[in-house]
Design an enzyme around this catalytic site. Structure first.
Site, PDB file in Angstrom:
ATOM      1  N   HIS A  12       0.841  -1.209   0.000  1.00  8.87           N
ATOM      2  CA  HIS A  12       0.000   0.000   0.000  1.00  8.87           C
ATOM      3  C   HIS A  12       0.875   1.258   0.000  1.00  8.87           C
ATOM      4  O   HIS A  12       0.557   2.241  -0.680  1.00  8.87           O
ATOM      5  CB  HIS A  12      -0.887   0.028   1.247  1.00  8.87           C
ATOM      6  CG  HIS A  12      -1.921  -1.054   1.298  1.00  8.87           C
ATOM      7  ND1 HIS A  12      -1.876  -2.087   2.200  1.00  8.87           N
ATOM      8  CD2 HIS A  12      -3.038  -1.263   0.556  1.00  8.87           C
ATOM      9  CE1 HIS A  12      -2.914  -2.869   2.033  1.00  8.87           C
ATOM     10  NE2 HIS A  12      -3.640  -2.401   1.034  1.00  8.87           N
ATOM     11  N   GLN A  27     -18.440  -6.246  -0.500  1.00 12.07           N
ATOM     12  CA  GLN A  27     -17.599  -7.073  -1.368  1.00 12.07           C
ATOM     13  C   GLN A  27     -17.193  -8.386  -0.695  1.00 12.07           C
ATOM     14  O   GLN A  27     -16.421  -9.150  -1.252  1.00 12.07           O
ATOM     15  CB  GLN A  27     -16.373  -6.300  -1.851  1.00 12.07           C
ATOM     16  CG  GLN A  27     -15.345  -5.954  -0.783  1.00 12.07           C
ATOM     17  CD  GLN A  27     -14.258  -5.040  -1.327  1.00 12.07           C
ATOM     18  OE1 GLN A  27     -14.465  -3.846  -1.506  1.00 12.07           O
ATOM     19  NE2 GLN A  27     -13.082  -5.588  -1.604  1.00 12.07           N
ATOM     20  N   GLN A  76      -9.590  -7.168 -10.530  1.00 11.49           N
ATOM     21  CA  GLN A  76     -10.196  -5.949  -9.981  1.00 11.49           C
ATOM     22  C   GLN A  76      -9.755  -4.728 -10.788  1.00 11.49           C
ATOM     23  O   GLN A  76     -10.571  -3.866 -11.136  1.00 11.49           O
ATOM     24  CB  GLN A  76      -9.772  -5.806  -8.512  1.00 11.49           C
ATOM     25  CG  GLN A  76     -10.082  -4.452  -7.907  1.00 11.49           C
ATOM     26  CD  GLN A  76      -9.801  -4.395  -6.425  1.00 11.49           C
ATOM     27  OE1 GLN A  76     -10.572  -4.906  -5.637  1.00 11.49           O
ATOM     28  NE2 GLN A  76      -8.717  -3.762  -6.018  1.00 11.49           N
ATOM     29  N   SER A  87       0.065  -8.954   1.090  1.00 14.84           N
ATOM     30  CA  SER A  87      -1.395  -8.918   1.188  1.00 14.84           C
ATOM     31  C   SER A  87      -1.757  -8.772   2.660  1.00 14.84           C
ATOM     32  O   SER A  87      -1.083  -9.347   3.533  1.00 14.84           O
ATOM     33  CB  SER A  87      -1.983 -10.231   0.650  1.00 14.84           C
ATOM     34  OG  SER A  87      -3.322 -10.385   1.088  1.00 14.84           O
ATOM     35  N   ARG A 101      -4.019 -10.187   4.011  1.00 12.80           N
ATOM     36  CA  ARG A 101      -4.447 -11.506   4.497  1.00 12.80           C
ATOM     37  C   ARG A 101      -3.261 -12.407   4.861  1.00 12.80           C
ATOM     38  O   ARG A 101      -3.468 -13.443   5.479  1.00 12.80           O
ATOM     39  CB  ARG A 101      -5.345 -12.190   3.462  1.00 12.80           C
ATOM     40  CG  ARG A 101      -6.707 -11.510   3.345  1.00 12.80           C
ATOM     41  CD  ARG A 101      -7.668 -12.254   2.440  1.00 12.80           C
ATOM     42  NE  ARG A 101      -9.029 -11.756   2.570  1.00 12.80           N
ATOM     43  CZ  ARG A 101      -9.620 -10.908   1.719  1.00 12.80           C
ATOM     44  NH1 ARG A 101      -8.966 -10.478   0.661  1.00 12.80           N
ATOM     45  NH2 ARG A 101     -10.857 -10.501   1.920  1.00 12.80           N
ATOM     46  N   LYS A 111      -1.661  -6.816  -8.196  1.00  8.50           N
ATOM     47  CA  LYS A 111      -1.913  -8.124  -7.574  1.00  8.50           C
ATOM     48  C   LYS A 111      -3.372  -8.519  -7.754  1.00  8.50           C
ATOM     49  O   LYS A 111      -3.688  -9.683  -7.957  1.00  8.50           O
ATOM     50  CB  LYS A 111      -1.557  -8.116  -6.084  1.00  8.50           C
ATOM     51  CG  LYS A 111      -1.676  -9.523  -5.482  1.00  8.50           C
ATOM     52  CD  LYS A 111      -1.387  -9.545  -4.028  1.00  8.50           C
ATOM     53  CE  LYS A 111      -2.546  -9.162  -3.169  1.00  8.50           C
ATOM     54  NZ  LYS A 111      -3.629 -10.150  -3.075  1.00  8.50           N
TER      55      LYS A 111
HETATM   56  O1  PAF Z   1      -8.345  -3.703  -3.190  1.00  6.57           O
HETATM   57  C1  PAF Z   1      -8.963  -3.336  -2.180  1.00  6.57           C
HETATM   58  O2  PAF Z   1      -8.386  -3.127  -1.103  1.00  6.57           O
HETATM   59  C2  PAF Z   1     -10.469  -3.132  -2.262  1.00  6.57           C
HETATM   60  O3  PAF Z   1     -11.057  -4.074  -3.100  1.00  6.57           O
HETATM   61  C3  PAF Z   1     -10.847  -1.706  -2.667  1.00  6.57           C
HETATM   62  C4  PAF Z   1     -10.383  -1.379  -4.085  1.00  6.57           C
HETATM   63  C5  PAF Z   1     -10.258  -0.695  -1.684  1.00  6.57           C
HETATM   64  C6  PAF Z   1     -12.379  -1.549  -2.649  1.00  6.57           C
HETATM   65  O4  PAF Z   1     -12.894  -1.795  -1.376  1.00  6.57           O
END
Ligand code: PAF
Length: 288
Positions: A37, A61, A156, A188, A190, A152
């Site tokens: 990030h 989501q 998306q 990640s 996770r 990654k």
């Molecule tokens: O990739 C993510 O962390 C999420 O899917 C996002 C793009 C912030 C949307 O909630």
């Protein structure tokens, strides 16, 4: 670093910046920030005068059996990390702020059909609809000129690019290469769920993708053989349970049988370690 928790306050900040002729970049996140990030923030700074990071664990989501409740939340730690890279603003709304009519009864969705027919789409019904809906809301709330996402989550990224163009959002989408640990594991939020033994075996995802890349470089064009090569690499990790290994066209995300000269493709996989689901991918470029 300013923190905004309401849409009205964030929109006022965006208007203030625009009135000064300044460009705003948005890095949408769900928090639990790691070096991947922070790399997105560093990239965002190259494209704008101000960088805002949104931190919002988006309920729509997550599927009913997914990890919404246990998803790591650490706003204080996230803010400290963002200070170290010179982030200008954090948008951290509540669920009620983002879903004023209630999250499941809202009945207002942004959907991108087709690109979610493959890879994670069938495995996580409703997931991408939740992502596109919340990112559209984040674009309205933050009014960025540019938004940065990680490669990654390649599916998306493809879906969000399509949404942005189709809905005429005046936002430039930037994708950034996956950031990896020294042993190849893609960063990640996770990863922190993994036990020590699972973490030791998790780099097998990247090794499987590297093996596929190597087979392509050797001249293999049959995707069944590429997938088999990836699967057999993962089979060497006893704690890994494969959900899918796929080779798809990079533009349509549809499965490919034989790679064509000049084709841009994506090798992607999803693997469970215990209750943790990890995904990863690499781009494949076939010489013309
Ligand atoms: O990739 C993510 O962390 C999420 O899917 C996002 C793009 C912030 C949307 O909630």
């Amino acid at each position: 670093m300013h923190t905004f928790t309401t849409v009205a306050a964030m929109q006022a900040e965006a208007r203030r910046l625009k009135a000064k002729g300044q460009r705003l970049a948005l890095v949408p996140t769900m928090g639990a920030l790691h070096d991947g990030h922070l790399a997105l923030v560093q990239e965002a700074k190259k494209h704008a005068d101000h960088v805002a990071v949104s931190i919002f664990v988006n309920p729509t989501q997550f599927g009913p059996n997914e990890d919404f409740n246990r998803y790591p939340r650490d706003l204080g730690g996230d803010m400290q990390r963002l200070e170290t890279v010179g982030c200008d603003a954090v948008f951290a709304p509540t669920v009620e702020e983002m879903y004023p009519f209630g999250q499941q009864d809202e009945a207002v969705w942004v959907t991108v059909e087709g690109l979610d027919d493959h890879l994670d789409g069938p495995m996580r019904p409703g997931h991408f609809r939740g992502v596109t809906t919340v990112v559209a809301k984040l674009f309205h709330a933050c009014q960025p000129d540019v938004a940065v996402f990680g490669q990654k989550d390649a599916q998306q990224l493809a879906i969000l690019r399509r949404m942005t163009r189709a809905l005429l959002f005046p936002v430039q989408i930037v994708g950034l290469a996956t950031v990896r640990d020294a042993d190849g594991l893609a960063l990640s939020s996770r990863n922190r769920y993994l036990t020590a033994d699972e973490r030791a075996q998790a780099p097998v995802l990247h090794r499987a993708l590297q093996r596929i890349e190597a087979r392509v470089a050797e001249g293999e064009r049959r995707t069944s053989a590429l997938i088999e090569a990836g699967r057999s690499e993962i089979a060497a990790a006893p704690l890994a349970r494969i959900q899918y290994v796929a080779v798809v066209d990079a533009a349509t995300l549809a499965p490919v049988e034989t790679l064509a000269p000049g084709q841009k493709a994506l090798a992607a996989l999803a693997v469970h370690f215990g209750t943790t689901r990890l995904i990863d991918n690499v781009s494949l470029s076939v010489p013309a």
